[in-house]
Design an enzyme around this catalytic site. Sequence first.
Site, PDB file in Angstrom:
ATOM      1  N   GLN A  95       2.117  -2.170   5.524  1.00 24.42           N
ATOM      2  CA  GLN A  95       2.393  -0.765   5.818  1.00 24.42           C
ATOM      3  C   GLN A  95       2.763  -0.517   7.280  1.00 24.42           C
ATOM      4  O   GLN A  95       3.686   0.237   7.562  1.00 24.42           O
ATOM      5  CB  GLN A  95       1.190   0.080   5.412  1.00 24.42           C
ATOM      6  CG  GLN A  95       1.502   1.538   5.327  1.00 24.42           C
ATOM      7  CD  GLN A  95       0.424   2.279   4.571  1.00 24.42           C
ATOM      8  OE1 GLN A  95      -0.664   2.510   5.103  1.00 24.42           O
ATOM      9  NE2 GLN A  95       0.686   2.641   3.340  1.00 24.42           N
ATOM     10  N   HIS A 111      -0.620   2.227  15.882  1.00 24.69           N
ATOM     11  CA  HIS A 111       0.632   2.606  15.226  1.00 24.69           C
ATOM     12  C   HIS A 111       1.783   2.597  16.207  1.00 24.69           C
ATOM     13  O   HIS A 111       2.768   3.293  16.047  1.00 24.69           O
ATOM     14  CB  HIS A 111       0.517   3.979  14.554  1.00 24.69           C
ATOM     15  CG  HIS A 111      -0.513   3.992  13.466  1.00 24.69           C
ATOM     16  ND1 HIS A 111      -1.843   4.166  13.721  1.00 24.69           N
ATOM     17  CD2 HIS A 111      -0.407   3.790  12.140  1.00 24.69           C
ATOM     18  CE1 HIS A 111      -2.514   4.088  12.589  1.00 24.69           C
ATOM     19  NE2 HIS A 111      -1.670   3.851  11.614  1.00 24.69           N
ATOM     20  N   GLU A 159      -3.936  -7.042   3.047  1.00 25.13           N
ATOM     21  CA  GLU A 159      -2.667  -7.591   3.545  1.00 25.13           C
ATOM     22  C   GLU A 159      -2.499  -9.084   3.280  1.00 25.13           C
ATOM     23  O   GLU A 159      -1.396  -9.549   3.006  1.00 25.13           O
ATOM     24  CB  GLU A 159      -2.519  -7.305   5.047  1.00 25.13           C
ATOM     25  CG  GLU A 159      -2.190  -5.854   5.396  1.00 25.13           C
ATOM     26  CD  GLU A 159      -3.375  -4.908   5.298  1.00 25.13           C
ATOM     27  OE1 GLU A 159      -4.515  -5.398   5.126  1.00 25.13           O
ATOM     28  OE2 GLU A 159      -3.176  -3.686   5.390  1.00 25.13           O
ATOM     29  N   ASP A 203       1.213  -3.227  12.990  1.00 27.56           N
ATOM     30  CA  ASP A 203      -0.076  -3.556  13.621  1.00 27.56           C
ATOM     31  C   ASP A 203      -1.029  -4.238  12.648  1.00 27.56           C
ATOM     32  O   ASP A 203      -1.926  -4.953  13.063  1.00 27.56           O
ATOM     33  CB  ASP A 203      -0.726  -2.275  14.143  1.00 27.56           C
ATOM     34  CG  ASP A 203       0.238  -1.488  15.008  1.00 27.56           C
ATOM     35  OD1 ASP A 203       0.066  -1.490  16.222  1.00 27.56           O
ATOM     36  OD2 ASP A 203       1.192  -0.887  14.454  1.00 27.56           O
ATOM     37  N   TYR A 204      -0.850  -4.010  11.349  1.00 24.68           N
ATOM     38  CA  TYR A 204      -1.783  -4.581  10.366  1.00 24.68           C
ATOM     39  C   TYR A 204      -1.294  -5.906   9.783  1.00 24.68           C
ATOM     40  O   TYR A 204      -1.958  -6.494   8.936  1.00 24.68           O
ATOM     41  CB  TYR A 204      -2.070  -3.561   9.257  1.00 24.68           C
ATOM     42  CG  TYR A 204      -2.586  -2.266   9.844  1.00 24.68           C
ATOM     43  CD1 TYR A 204      -3.633  -2.297  10.777  1.00 24.68           C
ATOM     44  CD2 TYR A 204      -2.021  -1.038   9.537  1.00 24.68           C
ATOM     45  CE1 TYR A 204      -4.088  -1.137  11.375  1.00 24.68           C
ATOM     46  CE2 TYR A 204      -2.476   0.135  10.132  1.00 24.68           C
ATOM     47  CZ  TYR A 204      -3.507   0.070  11.048  1.00 24.68           C
ATOM     48  OH  TYR A 204      -3.956   1.217  11.651  1.00 24.68           O
ATOM     49  N   ILE A 205      -0.162  -6.355  10.306  1.00 21.28           N
ATOM     50  CA  ILE A 205       0.329  -7.658   9.845  1.00 21.28           C
ATOM     51  C   ILE A 205      -0.631  -8.756  10.303  1.00 21.28           C
ATOM     52  O   ILE A 205      -0.648  -9.849   9.754  1.00 21.28           O
ATOM     53  CB  ILE A 205       1.775  -7.921  10.335  1.00 21.28           C
ATOM     54  CG1 ILE A 205       2.469  -8.946   9.425  1.00 21.28           C
ATOM     55  CG2 ILE A 205       1.797  -8.404  11.772  1.00 21.28           C
ATOM     56  CD1 ILE A 205       3.952  -9.097   9.678  1.00 21.28           C
ATOM     57  N   GLU A 210       0.849  -1.197   0.000  1.00 20.63           N
ATOM     58  CA  GLU A 210       0.000   0.000   0.000  1.00 20.63           C
ATOM     59  C   GLU A 210       0.886   1.249   0.000  1.00 20.63           C
ATOM     60  O   GLU A 210       1.772   1.371   0.850  1.00 20.63           O
ATOM     61  CB  GLU A 210      -0.894  -0.039   1.251  1.00 20.63           C
ATOM     62  CG  GLU A 210      -1.819  -1.249   1.234  1.00 20.63           C
ATOM     63  CD  GLU A 210      -2.212  -1.741   2.634  1.00 20.63           C
ATOM     64  OE1 GLU A 210      -2.076  -0.985   3.600  1.00 20.63           O
ATOM     65  OE2 GLU A 210      -2.649  -2.907   2.733  1.00 20.63           O
TER      66      GLU A 210
END
Length: 810
Positions: free
Chosen positions: A554, A599, A532, A557-559, A501
Amino acid sequence: MTPNNISFDDFKNEVLNDYKLAVLSRECSILGRREVLMGKGAFGIFGDGKELPQIAMAKAFKNGDFRSGYYRDQTFMMAIGVLTAQQIFASTYGDTNIENNPESAGRQMNNHFSTHSLDEHGQWNNLTEQKNSVSDISCTAGQMPRLVGLAQASKIYRNHEGLKDFTKFSINGNEIAWGTIGNASTSEGHFFEAVNAAGVLQIPMIISIWDDEYGISVPAKYQTTKESISEILTGFQRTKEKDGFEILKVKGYDYPALIETYLKAEKIAREEHVPVIIHVTDLMQFTGHSTSGSHERYKSPKRLAYEKTIDCNTRMREWILGFEVKDDSGQTLRFVDDESELEAIEKEAKAEAKQAKKDAWNAFKKPLAAEEKEVKGIVNKIIKESKNAVFIKKLMAEFNDSMDVHAKPNLVFARKVYRYIADEDVSHKQDLKDFIVRTTNKYKTLYGTHLFNETEKSAVKIAEVKPTYDDDAPEVDARTILRDNFDYIFKTHPEVLIFGEDVGFIGDVNQGLEGLQKKYGELRVSDTGIREATIAGQGIGMAMRGLRPIAEIQYLDYILYALQILSDDLATLHYRSVGRQMAPLIIRTRGHRLEGIWHSGSPMNGINNLLKGVCVLVPRNMMKAAGFYNTLLESNDPAVVIENLNGYRLKEKKPNNFGAFKTPIGVVETLVEGTDITVLSYGSTLKLVSEAAKELKQFGISCEVIDAQSIQPFDIQHDLVKSIAKTNRLAIIDEDYSGGASAYLLDEILVKQDAYRYLDSKPLIIAANDHRAAYGTDGDYFSNPSTEDVFEKIYGLMHEVDPVKYPKVF
Ligand SMILES: Cc1ncc(C[n+]2csc(CCOP(=O)(O)OP(=O)(O)O)c2C)c(N)n1
Ligand SMILES: [Mg+2]
């Protein structure tokens, strides 16, 4: 179907061969199920009821193509010539010999198919000269994310000039990635995410949906809106004006229509690089879902009776019997003169299945029976001499009664007997010990190897190369070190591509790729949708086809959106294929303390725990991070690299050997030498720790500050125990929650490195609070360890050690 380019005899042979294969495969399912129910295998799942579409799919599947499918595809695998009837049984028994059971040598449940992309030395085979299948995973729809990458690789190979020499992987991107999935599994998010991604990317992918209207016991009305996946996907259908999918629908028992459909789909995908969905309806299960249950329990008699009427094998039989065409002279041509010809084929196929079962069982049993014989022979001799013969005879009687033919009962018996003779001087004691050690090692090897790469391409074997600096090297924004290093990588490695992204046009949210899309093109530096799981899947699939993708998530935390696929697919791939497949994918992400709940996270042990088999790297600055990328590109191990979110705009000295310097993996770095306490940390927290160490020094406390750098693998040289042997104390400062990465590190250091014996104080853990870090400017200070926390806690510990030298502060 009009067999326009072959003679009738050839056509007839093909049809009858196909029928024979369908019957053979069916018989393997029936016998395989019976074997499991008789206790000869732990679990069985088979492909009965789905034979014909798979035979049709095999006709369109060419060398170089890849399958990414699931447990129902045995007929397809047989039809493309990579699976024999005997191997179906070998996998059901869990045979550990890779020659007998090339799928996974007993590591996977039966019918988790695979081909070998690598030879026994870990070198790539020529994938364009063989038919390829990714090693299956059990997770429904888990085959979908990587399917995107497998298909995208063809697009890259077709369009990227720099890859013309990569002839082992592609011939002009002509290869198709074939996905198969059950109707119920299309309910998973992965399916929809993959379909959307493939539609956007326009890649040569063909997804077959085997629709038997059930997912175990749950019928379509609970699975799919309108009970039809092709109906609800109609919005993806391409039009004259807009790209999309070609969506085809065909009945699973209609042999000619199936072949026509598959050849049509193949042409579209191979030539135009347009994705295709084939919804194969009217399929059934002949023996039910798996050996775990029987479908008579949940399907109504009416449904069961209906299923009989759509059995594809029976339908093909009827079609063969009824088929007639006139040749040019008006003579009627048939496949068979009468039913007895088909009965002969059926008889032959069934006999073949039976023989295959027998051969597989004998091959499976042979080494185990030999081990049983050996251990019994040794123990019978021991019984003659041992004072404990009564007890050993009892064990022997129990062992003789057991029907279990596996390594475990042999070893259980041997180890229990050994206890009785441990302090005796019987003559065959050493033989028994040798048997136990040799057999244990043999099976530990058979079941335990290849979690990571074991060749020269292992990440831990790539030597460190230090950065070098000009005398007047400037201090630059750290992000430019990454950027300049990536620039070097793209220049020198045509097989490297990066995507994620905001990665392409703006060069990532922190400008670590600034200007690189412009320089290297959209194919190599590209933006993706917010998805993701399929970003990870793109990486896995492309890495399996010889490319070196860097998939960017990105923010750390979004993994979590991708973690399932990274854990179930990427992390297990090398292990589950016994080193015959690999995906040396690099996941680039950034995290740790910034601000706000999403974040600032550092769920390191969650990630580390779920990614055994993937290097987990936590560089403290961008030079270290860049060095990790350089190391990883020399290695064949997959990795996650977590850059420091708050480090991009800090200043770092500019090295002059971009692309060459390498950060070692599995090696810690001692930043400050000290004598009073070993202080271990990693990532952005190290800055605070280094600051606290300076302040502690002013109060007479000497900290040895160590950067973990690589959480997995961790400290393979055991430098921590050496440090603790000197300081006798340990503090771990960690942004993860307590009981997270620090607990893992404690286990590594105190238990695995035996450092407990040097400790004079309780280990000190300074971790984050259990709530996630709050956003407010002070949120970080009150949620994560601070310099003052580190100072006070270490000082407090030293006060306990020597209250006179270190009087209480608080
Ligand atoms: C993520 C996940 N959830 C649940 C399961 C258990 N499970 C295995 S197969 C299956 C049903 C799949 O049905 P379908 O996709 O229609 O395939 P079929 O077996 O009917 O061919 C389920 C729920 C699983 N393997 N993975
Ligand atoms: Mg189903």
